[in-house]
Design a protein around this motif. Structure first.
Motif, short mmCIF file in Angstrom:
data_model
loop_
_atom_site.label_atom_id
_atom_site.label_comp_id
_atom_site.label_asym_id
_atom_site.label_seq_id
_atom_site.Cartn_x
_atom_site.Cartn_y
_atom_site.Cartn_z
N ALA A 32 0.84 -1.21 0.00
CA ALA A 32 0.00 0.00 0.00
C ALA A 32 0.87 1.25 0.00
O ALA A 32 0.57 2.23 -0.67
CB ALA A 32 -0.92 -0.01 1.22
N PHE A 33 1.96 1.21 0.74
CA PHE A 33 2.87 2.34 0.79
C PHE A 33 3.54 2.56 -0.58
O PHE A 33 3.63 3.69 -1.06
CB PHE A 33 3.94 2.07 1.85
CG PHE A 33 4.94 3.17 2.03
CD1 PHE A 33 4.63 4.28 2.78
CD2 PHE A 33 6.19 3.08 1.44
CE1 PHE A 33 5.55 5.29 2.95
CE2 PHE A 33 7.11 4.08 1.61
CZ PHE A 33 6.79 5.19 2.36
N LEU A 34 3.96 1.48 -1.22
CA LEU A 34 4.63 1.61 -2.51
C LEU A 34 3.67 2.03 -3.63
O LEU A 34 4.09 2.64 -4.60
CB LEU A 34 5.33 0.30 -2.88
CG LEU A 34 6.62 0.02 -2.11
CD1 LEU A 34 7.15 -1.36 -2.45
CD2 LEU A 34 7.66 1.07 -2.39
N ARG A 35 2.41 1.69 -3.51
CA ARG A 35 1.44 2.14 -4.52
C ARG A 35 1.35 3.66 -4.56
O ARG A 35 1.06 4.25 -5.59
CB ARG A 35 0.06 1.56 -4.24
CG ARG A 35 -0.08 0.12 -4.63
CD ARG A 35 -1.48 -0.37 -4.30
NE ARG A 35 -1.51 -1.81 -4.28
CZ ARG A 35 -1.91 -2.55 -5.30
NH1 ARG A 35 -2.32 -1.98 -6.40
NH2 ARG A 35 -1.90 -3.84 -5.22
N ASP A 36 1.61 4.28 -3.42
CA ASP A 36 1.59 5.74 -3.35
C ASP A 36 2.83 6.34 -4.01
O ASP A 36 2.80 7.46 -4.49
CB ASP A 36 1.52 6.17 -1.88
CG ASP A 36 1.38 7.67 -1.71
OD1 ASP A 36 0.58 8.27 -2.47
OD2 ASP A 36 2.05 8.22 -0.83
N VAL A 37 3.91 5.59 -4.06
CA VAL A 37 5.19 6.10 -4.55
C VAL A 37 5.44 5.74 -6.01
O VAL A 37 5.88 6.58 -6.79
CB VAL A 37 6.34 5.54 -3.68
CG1 VAL A 37 7.68 5.97 -4.21
CG2 VAL A 37 6.18 5.99 -2.25
N GLU A 42 1.23 -2.67 -10.46
CA GLU A 42 2.00 -3.87 -10.78
C GLU A 42 3.44 -3.74 -10.33
O GLU A 42 4.03 -4.67 -9.79
CB GLU A 42 1.95 -4.15 -12.28
CG GLU A 42 0.61 -4.62 -12.78
CD GLU A 42 0.61 -4.83 -14.30
OE1 GLU A 42 1.68 -4.76 -14.92
OE2 GLU A 42 -0.48 -5.08 -14.83
N LEU A 43 4.02 -2.57 -10.56
CA LEU A 43 5.39 -2.32 -10.13
C LEU A 43 5.48 -2.35 -8.61
O LEU A 43 6.42 -2.91 -8.04
CB LEU A 43 5.88 -0.98 -10.67
CG LEU A 43 7.34 -0.62 -10.37
CD1 LEU A 43 8.29 -1.68 -10.94
CD2 LEU A 43 7.66 0.74 -10.95
N ALA A 44 4.51 -1.78 -7.93
CA ALA A 44 4.49 -1.79 -6.46
C ALA A 44 4.41 -3.22 -5.94
O ALA A 44 5.11 -3.58 -4.99
CB ALA A 44 3.32 -0.97 -5.94
N ARG A 107 12.91 6.74 2.22
CA ARG A 107 13.87 7.45 1.36
C ARG A 107 13.46 7.34 -0.10
O ARG A 107 13.52 8.31 -0.85
CB ARG A 107 15.26 6.87 1.57
CG ARG A 107 16.33 7.61 0.87
CD ARG A 107 17.68 7.06 1.23
NE ARG A 107 18.70 7.90 0.65
CZ ARG A 107 19.98 7.65 0.71
NH1 ARG A 107 20.40 6.59 1.37
NH2 ARG A 107 20.84 8.44 0.14
N LEU A 108 13.03 6.15 -0.49
CA LEU A 108 12.56 5.94 -1.86
C LEU A 108 11.36 6.84 -2.15
O LEU A 108 11.27 7.45 -3.21
CB LEU A 108 12.20 4.47 -2.08
CG LEU A 108 11.57 4.12 -3.42
CD1 LEU A 108 12.60 4.30 -4.54
CD2 LEU A 108 11.06 2.70 -3.40
N ARG A 109 10.46 6.93 -1.19
CA ARG A 109 9.26 7.75 -1.38
C ARG A 109 9.63 9.23 -1.56
O ARG A 109 9.10 9.91 -2.42
CB ARG A 109 8.34 7.59 -0.18
CG ARG A 109 7.06 8.35 -0.31
CD ARG A 109 6.19 8.12 0.88
NE ARG A 109 4.87 8.65 0.62
CZ ARG A 109 3.94 8.75 1.52
NH1 ARG A 109 4.15 8.33 2.74
NH2 ARG A 109 2.77 9.24 1.22
N ARG A 110 10.56 9.72 -0.74
CA ARG A 110 10.98 11.11 -0.86
C ARG A 110 11.66 11.37 -2.20
O ARG A 110 11.46 12.41 -2.82
CB ARG A 110 11.92 11.49 0.28
CG ARG A 110 11.20 11.77 1.58
CD ARG A 110 12.11 12.38 2.61
NE ARG A 110 13.31 11.60 2.89
CZ ARG A 110 13.38 10.58 3.74
NH1 ARG A 110 12.32 10.22 4.39
NH2 ARG A 110 14.51 9.94 3.93
#
Length: 152
Positions: A32-37, A42-44, A107-110
Motif C-alpha cells: 500500500a505504501f509503494l502504490r503511493d510512490v 503492478e510495479l508496487a 527514502r525511496l518515497r521522498r
C-alpha cells in the motif's frame, strides 16, 4: 528428549512463526505504501515481493546461524532461559531489519515524490470561524486602509 534439542525445536518454531508474521505484515502494508510512490500497482506489487523475499532470506539465514548455543542446557530452567535469550536476539534482529526496510522505503518515497511543494488546504470551518470572529468595526477598518488613526 535432550533439553538442548527441545530448545532448538522451540526456537525454530517460534522464530519461524515470528519471521513469517512480520514478513506478511510488511508485504501487506508495504505494498500500500509503494502504490503511493511508484507509478503502477503492478510495479508496487513486484517491488514488494522482492523486498519480502529478501527479508525472509536474510532472517532465515540469521535464524539458522544464531540457533547454535554453547550454553550448558541440563534442565527445563536452563532450556527456558536459553530459549528466551535466543528469541530475544532474533526479535531484536527482526526490529533492525524492519526499521531498515521502513527507512529505505521512506527514502525511496521522498526521492520519487521530490520536494514538498504543494500547500495544504485550510479547512472551510476554520475560515468561517475566522470570519464570524471578526467584528463589524474590524471589517470596516479593513475596507478603509487610509484611516490609520482615530479622528481627533
Amino acid at each position: 528428549m535432550d533439553p538442548k534439542l527441545a530448545v532448538y525445536l522451540a526456537y525454530a518454531v517460534v522464530t519461524l512463526a515470528l519471521t513469517l508474521w512480520v514478513g506478511h505484515t510488511l508485504q501487506r502494508h508495504g505494498q500500500a505504501f509503494l502504490r503511493d510512490v511508484l507509478p503502477t500497482g503492478e510495479l508496487a506489487a513486484a517491488v514488494t515481493k522482492f523486498l519480502v523475499v529478501g527479508f525472509y532470506l536474510l532472517n532465515l539465514g540469521y535464524m539458522a546461524i544464531a540457533m547454535k548455543t554453547y550454553d550448558e542446557v541440563t534442565g527445563p530452567v536452563d532450556a527456558v532461559e536459553t530459549l528466551a535469550t535466543k528469541i530475544g536476539i532474533i526479535t531484536l534482529a527482526l526490529v533492525v531489519v524492519h526499521l531498515g526496510t521502513v527507512l529505505l522505503l521512506g527514502r525511496l518515497r521522498r526521492q520519487m515524490q521530490g520536494p514538498l511543494t504543494r500547500a495544504y488546504p485550510v479547512p472551510a470551518a476554520a475560515l468561517t470561524q475566522q470570519a464570524a470572529d471578526q467584528r463589524p468595526a474590524d471589517r470596516q477598518a479593513d475596507a478603509n486602509p487610509r484611516r490609520l488613526t482615530p479622528a481627533a
